[in-house]
Design a protein around this motif. Sequence first.
Motif, PDB file in Angstrom:
ATOM      1  N   LEU A  76       0.853  -1.199   0.000  1.00  0.00           N
ATOM      2  CA  LEU A  76       0.000   0.000   0.000  1.00  0.00           C
ATOM      3  C   LEU A  76       0.881   1.240   0.000  1.00  0.00           C
ATOM      4  CD1 LEU A  76      -3.000   1.036   0.380  1.00  0.00           C
ATOM      5  CD2 LEU A  76      -2.449   1.170   2.825  1.00  0.00           C
ATOM      6  N   THR A  77       0.554   2.198  -0.863  1.00  0.00           N
ATOM      7  CA  THR A  77       1.358   3.411  -0.943  1.00  0.00           C
ATOM      8  C   THR A  77       0.473   4.648  -0.994  1.00  0.00           C
ATOM      9  OG1 THR A  77       1.421   3.329  -3.360  1.00  0.00           O
ATOM     10  CG2 THR A  77       3.228   2.246  -2.181  1.00  0.00           C
ATOM     11  N   LYS A  78       1.088   5.771  -0.631  1.00  0.00           N
ATOM     12  CA  LYS A  78       0.454   7.074  -0.751  1.00  0.00           C
ATOM     13  C   LYS A  78       1.571   8.076  -0.970  1.00  0.00           C
ATOM     14  CE  LYS A  78      -2.741  10.344   1.377  1.00  0.00           C
ATOM     15  NZ  LYS A  78      -3.710  10.613   2.479  1.00  0.00           N
ATOM     16  N   PRO A  79       1.443   8.966  -1.933  1.00  0.00           N
ATOM     17  CA  PRO A  79       2.557   9.863  -2.266  1.00  0.00           C
ATOM     18  C   PRO A  79       2.903  10.836  -1.139  1.00  0.00           C
ATOM     19  CG  PRO A  79       0.924   9.819  -4.032  1.00  0.00           C
ATOM     20  CD  PRO A  79       0.315   9.108  -2.869  1.00  0.00           C
ATOM     21  N   SER A  80       1.893  11.281  -0.402  1.00  0.00           N
ATOM     22  CA  SER A  80       2.138  12.322   0.588  1.00  0.00           C
ATOM     23  C   SER A  80       1.250  12.089   1.811  1.00  0.00           C
ATOM     24  CB  SER A  80       1.832  13.693  -0.032  1.00  0.00           C
ATOM     25  OG  SER A  80       1.955  14.719   0.920  1.00  0.00           O
ATOM     26  N   ALA A  81       1.879  11.815   2.937  1.00  0.00           N
ATOM     27  CA  ALA A  81       1.129  11.494   4.148  1.00  0.00           C
ATOM     28  C   ALA A  81       0.493  12.733   4.750  1.00  0.00           C
ATOM     29  CB  ALA A  81       2.044  10.833   5.178  1.00  0.00           C
ATOM     30  N   HIS A  82      -0.684  12.521   5.321  1.00  0.00           N
ATOM     31  CA  HIS A  82      -1.396  13.576   6.031  1.00  0.00           C
ATOM     32  C   HIS A  82      -1.572  13.135   7.473  1.00  0.00           C
ATOM     33  CE1 HIS A  82      -4.780  16.245   7.105  1.00  0.00           C
ATOM     34  NE2 HIS A  82      -4.278  17.027   6.174  1.00  0.00           N
ATOM     35  N   MET A  83      -1.666  14.093   8.359  1.00  0.00           N
ATOM     36  CA  MET A  83      -1.811  13.743   9.783  1.00  0.00           C
ATOM     37  C   MET A  83      -2.998  12.815  10.012  1.00  0.00           C
ATOM     38  SD  MET A  83       0.681  15.150  11.376  1.00  0.00           S
ATOM     39  CE  MET A  83       0.168  15.024  13.083  1.00  0.00           C
ATOM     40  N   SER A  84      -4.055  13.005   9.245  1.00  0.00           N
ATOM     41  CA  SER A  84      -5.258  12.187   9.424  1.00  0.00           C
ATOM     42  C   SER A  84      -5.065  10.738   8.978  1.00  0.00           C
ATOM     43  CB  SER A  84      -6.427  12.795   8.647  1.00  0.00           C
ATOM     44  OG  SER A  84      -6.125  12.835   7.267  1.00  0.00           O
ATOM     45  N   ASP A  85      -3.933  10.433   8.335  1.00  0.00           N
ATOM     46  CA  ASP A  85      -3.660   9.046   7.921  1.00  0.00           C
ATOM     47  C   ASP A  85      -3.168   8.180   9.078  1.00  0.00           C
ATOM     48  OD1 ASP A  85      -2.254  10.247   4.812  1.00  0.00           O
ATOM     49  OD2 ASP A  85      -4.313   9.599   5.248  1.00  0.00           O
ATOM     50  N   ALA A  86      -2.847   8.792  10.194  1.00  0.00           N
ATOM     51  CA  ALA A  86      -2.367   8.021  11.349  1.00  0.00           C
ATOM     52  C   ALA A  86      -3.463   7.072  11.809  1.00  0.00           C
ATOM     53  CB  ALA A  86      -1.968   8.962  12.482  1.00  0.00           C
ATOM     54  N   ALA A  87      -3.166   5.781  11.758  1.00  0.00           N
ATOM     55  CA  ALA A  87      -4.171   4.752  12.045  1.00  0.00           C
ATOM     56  C   ALA A  87      -3.495   3.390  11.948  1.00  0.00           C
ATOM     57  CB  ALA A  87      -5.322   4.824  11.043  1.00  0.00           C
ATOM     58  N   GLU A  88      -4.294   2.335  12.123  1.00  0.00           N
ATOM     59  CA  GLU A  88      -3.791   0.986  11.913  1.00  0.00           C
ATOM     60  C   GLU A  88      -4.338   0.473  10.590  1.00  0.00           C
ATOM     61  OE1 GLU A  88      -4.034  -1.624  15.251  1.00  0.00           O
ATOM     62  OE2 GLU A  88      -2.485  -2.899  14.366  1.00  0.00           O
ATOM     63  N   TYR A  89      -3.470  -0.181   9.828  1.00  0.00           N
ATOM     64  CA  TYR A  89      -3.814  -0.652   8.501  1.00  0.00           C
ATOM     65  C   TYR A  89      -3.696  -2.172   8.438  1.00  0.00           C
ATOM     66  CZ  TYR A  89      -3.617   4.205   7.069  1.00  0.00           C
ATOM     67  OH  TYR A  89      -3.872   5.552   6.957  1.00  0.00           O
ATOM     68  N   PHE A  90      -4.691  -2.791   7.839  1.00  0.00           N
ATOM     69  CA  PHE A  90      -4.730  -4.245   7.748  1.00  0.00           C
ATOM     70  C   PHE A  90      -4.766  -4.693   6.290  1.00  0.00           C
ATOM     71  CE2 PHE A  90      -5.274  -5.311  12.146  1.00  0.00           C
ATOM     72  CZ  PHE A  90      -5.897  -4.208  12.701  1.00  0.00           C
ATOM     73  N   CYS A  91      -3.884  -5.608   5.976  1.00  0.00           N
ATOM     74  CA  CYS A  91      -3.899  -6.293   4.686  1.00  0.00           C
ATOM     75  C   CYS A  91      -4.720  -7.570   4.878  1.00  0.00           C
ATOM     76  CB  CYS A  91      -2.476  -6.615   4.265  1.00  0.00           C
ATOM     77  SG  CYS A  91      -2.332  -7.410   2.652  1.00  0.00           S
ATOM     78  N   VAL A  92      -5.623  -7.840   3.946  1.00  0.00           N
ATOM     79  CA  VAL A  92      -6.603  -8.897   4.162  1.00  0.00           C
ATOM     80  C   VAL A  92      -6.754  -9.724   2.882  1.00  0.00           C
ATOM     81  CG1 VAL A  92      -8.999  -9.375   4.804  1.00  0.00           C
ATOM     82  CG2 VAL A  92      -7.837  -7.365   5.738  1.00  0.00           C
ATOM     83  N   VAL A  93      -6.902 -11.035   3.046  1.00  0.00           N
ATOM     84  CA  VAL A  93      -7.183 -11.908   1.903  1.00  0.00           C
ATOM     85  C   VAL A  93      -8.505 -12.624   2.157  1.00  0.00           C
ATOM     86  CG1 VAL A  93      -5.891 -13.882   2.831  1.00  0.00           C
ATOM     87  CG2 VAL A  93      -6.230 -13.677   0.367  1.00  0.00           C
ATOM     88  N   SER A  94      -9.261 -12.814   1.115  1.00  0.00           N
ATOM     89  CA  SER A  94     -10.514 -13.547   1.229  1.00  0.00           C
ATOM     90  C   SER A  94     -10.213 -15.041   1.180  1.00  0.00           C
ATOM     91  CB  SER A  94     -11.439 -13.160   0.078  1.00  0.00           C
ATOM     92  OG  SER A  94     -12.668 -13.831   0.170  1.00  0.00           O
ATOM     93  N   ASP A  95     -10.751 -15.781   2.140  1.00  0.00           N
ATOM     94  CA  ASP A  95     -10.460 -17.199   2.256  1.00  0.00           C
ATOM     95  C   ASP A  95     -11.308 -18.006   1.280  1.00  0.00           C
ATOM     96  OD1 ASP A  95     -10.746 -19.720   4.906  1.00  0.00           O
ATOM     97  OD2 ASP A  95      -9.720 -19.738   2.972  1.00  0.00           O
ATOM     98  N   ARG A  96     -10.775 -18.234   0.101  1.00  0.00           N
ATOM     99  CA  ARG A  96     -11.547 -18.954  -0.907  1.00  0.00           C
ATOM    100  C   ARG A  96     -11.613 -20.451  -0.631  1.00  0.00           C
ATOM    101  NH1 ARG A  96     -10.099 -15.773  -6.556  1.00  0.00           N
ATOM    102  NH2 ARG A  96     -11.333 -13.925  -6.054  1.00  0.00           N
ATOM    103  N   ASP A  97     -10.755 -20.946   0.280  1.00  0.00           N
ATOM    104  CA  ASP A  97     -10.854 -22.365   0.653  1.00  0.00           C
ATOM    105  C   ASP A  97     -12.200 -22.660   1.294  1.00  0.00           C
ATOM    106  OD1 ASP A  97      -7.364 -22.611   1.579  1.00  0.00           O
ATOM    107  OD2 ASP A  97      -8.385 -23.201  -0.268  1.00  0.00           O
ATOM    108  N   SER A  98     -12.707 -21.695   2.067  1.00  0.00           N
ATOM    109  CA  SER A  98     -13.940 -21.943   2.796  1.00  0.00           C
ATOM    110  C   SER A  98     -15.176 -21.673   1.947  1.00  0.00           C
ATOM    111  CB  SER A  98     -13.993 -21.074   4.053  1.00  0.00           C
ATOM    112  OG  SER A  98     -14.165 -19.715   3.695  1.00  0.00           O
ATOM    113  N   ASN A  99     -14.953 -20.997   0.800  1.00  0.00           N
ATOM    114  CA  ASN A  99     -16.074 -20.663  -0.087  1.00  0.00           C
ATOM    115  C   ASN A  99     -17.178 -19.894   0.650  1.00  0.00           C
ATOM    116  OD1 ASN A  99     -17.200 -20.623  -2.644  1.00  0.00           O
ATOM    117  ND2 ASN A  99     -18.514 -22.376  -2.201  1.00  0.00           N
ATOM    118  N   THR A 100     -16.769 -19.147   1.674  1.00  0.00           N
ATOM    119  CA  THR A 100     -17.712 -18.288   2.386  1.00  0.00           C
ATOM    120  C   THR A 100     -17.081 -16.910   2.508  1.00  0.00           C
ATOM    121  OG1 THR A 100     -16.816 -18.783   4.580  1.00  0.00           O
ATOM    122  CG2 THR A 100     -18.531 -20.252   3.733  1.00  0.00           C
ATOM    123  N   GLY A 101     -17.644 -16.087   3.335  1.00  0.00           N
ATOM    124  CA  GLY A 101     -17.153 -14.725   3.461  1.00  0.00           C
ATOM    125  C   GLY A 101     -16.004 -14.534   4.412  1.00  0.00           C
TER     126      GLY A 101
END
Lengths: 115, 112
Positions: A76-101
Amino acid sequence: AQSVTQLDSHVSVSEGTPVLLRCNYSSSYSPSLFWYVQHPNKGLQLLLKYTSAATLVKGINGFEAEFKKSETSFHLTKPSAHMSDAAEYFCVVSDRDSNTGKLIFGQGTTLQVKP
Amino acid sequence: KAGVTQTPRYLIKTRGQQVTLSCSPISGHRSVSWYQQTPGQGLQFLFEYFSETQRNKGNFPGRFSGRQFSNSRSEMNVSTLELGDSALYLCASRSTGAETQYFGPGTRLLVL
């Protein structure tokens, strides 16, 4: 089995400088990948998603991510950070093995933005 | 459209009690998932409901249960609360066939 690994638990940048949050994935299938952001005491907000269309995905608030199959990465990228970007970020994959959400989350990266 | 709503937002319980949390999905979304977020374990999948049926369940003890109503609203219940159940419980909904999930603000549960 599918998984994601966020390579940095904490990233600190100065306001106005670029942001790079790193994520590697493991998947037997062509994955669906997401980045979510969580501000303090809030729920999760979807930043962007990759679902096998364009490899460069643009999201909200100026963020974008590039899917690189050869490197199994989705940084994940952003050219120019802003103070409001301070937060926690999660990378997520959809579990297609379970064929559910079911979503599989990385451990999160805390982004600190210094004035 | 209104987003996913969760009630209550904050809850304090004591060990041994039980608790029920509620989630109303985005209008038209029939799938609801629940996740537990703790500092130590991160975000973990609890279960998913679709059309009042549980379709998948995560690796949690039987004390954690849920249900879904005909209007797609969902509840989760935790019985015999333990200190380790203190967490932020997040609910998410998605439309049929879609993978993108939309999250509510969460219910923060503190077990004393």
